[in-house]
Design a protein around this motif. Structure first.
Motif, PDB file in Angstrom:
ATOM      1  N   LEU A 147       0.830  -1.193   0.000  1.00 25.64           N
ATOM      2  CA  LEU A 147       0.000   0.000   0.000  1.00 25.64           C
ATOM      3  C   LEU A 147       0.868   1.249   0.000  1.00 25.64           C
ATOM      4  CD1 LEU A 147      -2.697  -1.045   2.641  1.00 25.64           C
ATOM      5  CD2 LEU A 147      -2.766  -1.325   0.153  1.00 25.64           C
ATOM      6  N   PRO A 148       0.442   2.304  -0.712  1.00 23.39           N
ATOM      7  CA  PRO A 148       1.213   3.554  -0.714  1.00 23.39           C
ATOM      8  C   PRO A 148       1.399   4.101   0.696  1.00 23.39           C
ATOM      9  CG  PRO A 148      -0.447   3.576  -2.444  1.00 23.39           C
ATOM     10  CD  PRO A 148      -0.724   2.365  -1.597  1.00 23.39           C
ATOM     11  N   SER A 149       2.495   4.840   0.897  1.00 17.41           N
ATOM     12  CA  SER A 149       2.814   5.354   2.230  1.00 17.41           C
ATOM     13  C   SER A 149       1.979   6.570   2.603  1.00 17.41           C
ATOM     14  CB  SER A 149       4.299   5.708   2.310  1.00 17.41           C
ATOM     15  OG  SER A 149       4.646   6.651   1.292  1.00 17.41           O
ATOM     16  N   ALA A 150       1.552   7.357   1.614  1.00 16.78           N
ATOM     17  CA  ALA A 150       0.724   8.530   1.877  1.00 16.78           C
ATOM     18  C   ALA A 150      -0.703   8.263   1.412  1.00 16.78           C
ATOM     19  CB  ALA A 150       1.288   9.755   1.158  1.00 16.78           C
ATOM     20  N   GLY A 151      -1.652   8.899   2.068  1.00 18.31           N
ATOM     21  CA  GLY A 151      -3.045   8.717   1.688  1.00 18.31           C
ATOM     22  C   GLY A 151      -3.746   7.698   2.562  1.00 18.31           C
ATOM     23  N   TYR A 152      -4.985   7.348   2.174  1.00 16.38           N
ATOM     24  CA  TYR A 152      -5.847   6.465   2.962  1.00 16.38           C
ATOM     25  C   TYR A 152      -6.104   5.190   2.165  1.00 16.38           C
ATOM     26  CZ  TYR A 152      -6.625  11.241   4.578  1.00 16.38           C
ATOM     27  OH  TYR A 152      -6.450  12.535   4.978  1.00 16.38           O
ATOM     28  N   TRP A 153      -5.574   4.075   2.644  1.00 13.92           N
ATOM     29  CA  TRP A 153      -5.611   2.847   1.862  1.00 13.92           C
ATOM     30  C   TRP A 153      -6.044   1.659   2.726  1.00 13.92           C
ATOM     31  CZ3 TRP A 153      -4.668   3.751  -3.226  1.00 13.92           C
ATOM     32  CH2 TRP A 153      -4.018   4.943  -3.526  1.00 13.92           C
ATOM     33  N   PHE A 154      -6.728   0.715   2.082  1.00 10.76           N
ATOM     34  CA  PHE A 154      -7.116  -0.519   2.754  1.00 10.76           C
ATOM     35  C   PHE A 154      -7.071  -1.640   1.733  1.00 10.76           C
ATOM     36  CE2 PHE A 154      -9.652  -3.630   4.992  1.00 10.76           C
ATOM     37  CZ  PHE A 154      -9.349  -3.387   6.324  1.00 10.76           C
ATOM     38  N   ALA A 155      -6.347  -2.705   2.052  1.00 13.81           N
ATOM     39  CA  ALA A 155      -6.204  -3.825   1.118  1.00 13.81           C
ATOM     40  C   ALA A 155      -7.524  -4.564   0.945  1.00 13.81           C
ATOM     41  CB  ALA A 155      -5.135  -4.787   1.624  1.00 13.81           C
ATOM     42  N   PRO A 156      -7.806  -5.086  -0.252  1.00 16.10           N
ATOM     43  CA  PRO A 156      -9.010  -5.905  -0.437  1.00 16.10           C
ATOM     44  C   PRO A 156      -8.975  -7.080   0.532  1.00 16.10           C
ATOM     45  CG  PRO A 156      -7.509  -6.130  -2.305  1.00 16.10           C
ATOM     46  CD  PRO A 156      -7.011  -4.994  -1.483  1.00 16.10           C
ATOM     47  N   THR A 157     -10.099  -7.310   1.203  1.00 11.24           N
ATOM     48  CA  THR A 157     -10.139  -8.253   2.322  1.00 11.24           C
ATOM     49  C   THR A 157     -11.391  -9.112   2.242  1.00 11.24           C
ATOM     50  OG1 THR A 157      -8.954  -6.689   3.761  1.00 11.24           O
ATOM     51  CG2 THR A 157     -10.229  -8.419   4.849  1.00 11.24           C
TER      52      THR A 157
END
Length: 495
Positions: A381-391
Motif C-alpha cells: 500500500l502507498p505510504s501517503a493517503g488512505y488505503w485498505f487492502a481488499p479483504t
C-alpha cells in the motif's frame, strides 16, 4: 484564479520476474487536463460568493493527502439566501414549456460529454476512485441521466401521473461522497425536467465536481437561481432540510442521518425520498458459471473500494461449490492492482477519508476478534493517503458484525448455504433492503429467488449494472422512494 500543478512523471516500466504474472507499466492520466482554482465560493443565484460568515474548509485528495483547494463553507444564512434564490427562479422556470426546459438539459448533457475527461480526472483526485471507473462508468452515466430526463421534460402528461402533473417547488438535495457527480445527476436531472428548482449540498470531502457542475450550468445558460450549490458540513444540510421554503427533500447517505431527516420533516408537508445504506447479498448457486460469478463478486464489493451503498458485501455460496469459488476468488484478488487512482491500470484506489478508513479498520478488527478468518492478497500500500487492502472473511456467521453492519469498504463476508430456502432466509436477515445478486444457469430459479428477496434491486448473473431508465431504491432501513426511470419523476411532481 488558477494554480499551476506538477504533472505526474511516468515511472520506468516494471519488469516481470521470470515465471511471474504479467506486470503493468505505470499509465498515469495527466492532471493538466483539469484546472483547480486555489479557492471556490458558494454558487447562489448564478454567481459564486463567499459564505456569510466567511468560513472556509479545505478539500484533500485521499490518495496523497494533498490539499486541492479551499472552499467556502455554507451556514444557515447561506442556505436561506440560496432557497430564496431558488424560490424566485421557480416561477419562471416552472412556467417554461417542457420542450424549453429540455433544451437546457440536453445542453448540460452535451457539455458534460465534452468535458468528461476533465471531470473524470477531477473526480478521481477529489474522491480517490480509479480513473477507469470515473472515465468509463461515472461520467457516461452522468451524461446519460441528463439526456434521459431531457427526453421526459415535454412528456410529463404521459408519464402516468395524471394529465397535468405540477412541480413541487424548491428541492433541497443532499448527496454523498462516494459518487459525487453521479448522485448530483440522479437528483438534479429529474428535478429540473419536472420544473423544480434546486439547492444542493455536496459532501464536505468531495465538493469540487459539484462546483465544476455549477460552471457547466452557467456555460449552458441555465437561468440564475435554478441550480444553487452549497458546499458545507452537516449543519448546512440540516438547515436545508429544515428550511420552510423547501418543498421536497432528497437525501442519499447513511441510515442514521436518514432517520434524523425523517424526524425533521415528519408532520410537515415536505415530500421526502431517502436512499440509505445496504448490506447486499450476492448468492452463488452450485450451477453458476464460476469464472463469471467471481468477476461479479469482485465488481460487487471492490468497485469504488466497496464504498457503494448497494455493494454485494455478503457472499452467500452453496456449500458444494464453496471451496471452488473461494479458491478462484482468492486467485482473482491476487491480481487486483491497488494504487494511484490516476493510473489507468489501477483496480482499487484510495479510501475517501481518514474517518472512513478508521471505520473500515475498526470493523475488520471486530471481525477477527469475533473469530472470523481474515484474508488479504499480498499487496504493497502507498505510504501517503488512505488505503485498505481488499479483504475477505470466511467462517462468518450471521451474528458477526461484519455480516450485519455496513462496512462501506473493500471487505467481503463469506457465508454458505445448502438450499435455496436457506439462501433466501440468510439474504433477507438484515435490516437493509437495497440490493442483491443471483448467480445460476436456471432462469426459473432466478425468478423464484428474486421474487422472495426483499431488495429494491436484484441483479441476475451480473452486479452493479445501472441505467437511467431503471428505477433504483430500497426497502426497510435502506430508505424509500425511487430514483431513475419514469419512477424517478414522481418524487418531484405533485400528483
Amino acid at each position: 484564479m488558477t494554480q499551476t500543478k506538477k504533472n505526474q512523471q511516468p515511472q520506468p516500466a516494471a519488469q516481470p520476474k521470470p515465471g511471474s504474472a504479467f506486470a503493468y507499466a505505470p499509465a498515469p492520466e495527466s492532471r493538466s487536463v483539469v484546472d483547480i482554482a486555489p479557492s471556490y465560493g458558494l454558487f447562489i443565484d448564478g454567481e459564486f460568493s463567499d459564505a456569510a460568515d466567511g468560513r472556509v474548509f479545505k478539500t484533500v485528495s485521499p490518495s496523497s493527502e494533498e490539499v486541492l483547494s479551499e472552499v467556502a463553507q455554507a451556514g444557515e444564512a447561506d442556505v436561506d439566501r440560496a432557497v430564496r434564490a431558488a424560490r424566485k427562479a421557480f416561477a419562471s422556470w416552472s412556467a417554461l414549456p417542457g420542450s424549453e426546459r429540455a433544451k437546457y438539459l440536453f445542453r448540460i448533457a452535451r457539455i458534460v460529454q465534452e468535458r468528461s475527461r476533465e471531470l473524470a480526472v477531477l473526480e478521481s483526485l477529489d474522491n480517490g476512485k480509479p480513473i477507469r471507473e470515473t472515465r468509463d462508468a461515472d461520467l457516461p452515466l452522468v451524461a446519460a441521466h441528463f439526456f434521459y430526463y431531457a427526453g421526459w421534460a415535454d412528456k410529463l402528461a404521459h408519464a402516468g401521473f395524471g394529465p397535468a402533473p405540477r412541480p413541487l417547488g424548491v428541492a433541497g438535495q443532499v448527496i454523498p461522497w462516494n459518487f459525487p457527480l453521479l448522485m448530483l445527476a440522479w437528483k438534479i436531472a429529474p428535478a429540473l425536467a419536472t420544473g423544480n428548482t434546486v439547492v444542493l449540498k455536496p459532501a464536505e470531502t468531495t465538493p469540487l465536481s459539484a462546483l465544476f457542475f455549477a460552471d457547466i450550468c452557467r456555460q449552458a445558460g441555465l437561468p440564475k437561481g435554478v441550480v444553487n450549490i452549497l458546499p458545507g458540513y452537516g449543519d448546512a444540510g440540516a438547515a436545508l432540510v429544515a428550511h420552510e421554503g423547501v418543498d421536497k427533500v432528497a437525501f442519499t447517505g447513511s441510515t442514521a442521518v436518514g432517520k434524523q431527516i425523517a424526524r425533521t420533516v415528519a408532520g410537515g408537508s415536505k415530500k421526502l425520498t431517502l436512499e440509505l445504506g445496504g448490506k447486499g447479498a450476492n448468492i452463488v448457486f452450485d450451477d453458476a458459471p464460476i469464472d463469471q460469478a467471481v468477476e461479479g463478486i469482485v465488481n460487487g464489493i471492490f468497485f469504488n473500494q466497496g464504498q457503494v451503498c448497494c455493494a454485494g458485501s455478503r457472499l452467500l455460496v452453496q456449500e458444494s461449490v464453496a471451496d471452488e469459488v473461494l479458491d478462484a476468488l482468492k486467485r482473482r484478488l491476487s491480481t487486483l492492482r491497488v494504487g494511484d487512482p490516476l493510473d489507468k491500470n489501477t483496480d482499487i484506489g484510495a479510501i475517501n477519508s481518514a474517518e472512513q478508513l478508521a471505520r473500515i479498520t475498526a470493523l475488520a478488527e471486530a471481525g477477527e476478534a469475533e473469530g472470523a478468518e481474515r484474508w488479504s492478497p499480498a499487496c504493497e500500500l502507498p505510504s501517503a493517503g488512505y488505503w485498505f487492502a481488499p479483504t475477505l472473511f470466511t467462517g462468518v456467521t450471521q451474528a458477526h458484525r461484519v455480516a450485519r453492519e455496513e462496512i462501506f469498504g473493500p471487505v467481503l463476508s463469506v457465508l454458505t448455504f445448502r438450499t435455496p430456502a436457506e439462501a433466501v432466509e440468510k439474504a433477507n436477515n438484515t435490516p437493509y433492503g437495497l440490493s442483491a445478486g443471483i448467480w445460476t444457469e436456471k432462469g426459473s430459479r432466478i425468478l423464484s429467488v428474486a421474487n422472495q428477496l426483499r431488495a429494491g434491486v436484484v441483479w441476475a448473473n451480473t452486479f452493479n449494472k445501472f441505467d437511467p431508465t431503471s428505477p433504483f431504491g430500497g426497502y426497510k432501513e435502506s430508505g424509500f422512494g425511487r430514483e431513475g426511470g419514469r419512477h424517478g419523476l414522481e418524487a418531484y411532481l405533485d400528483v
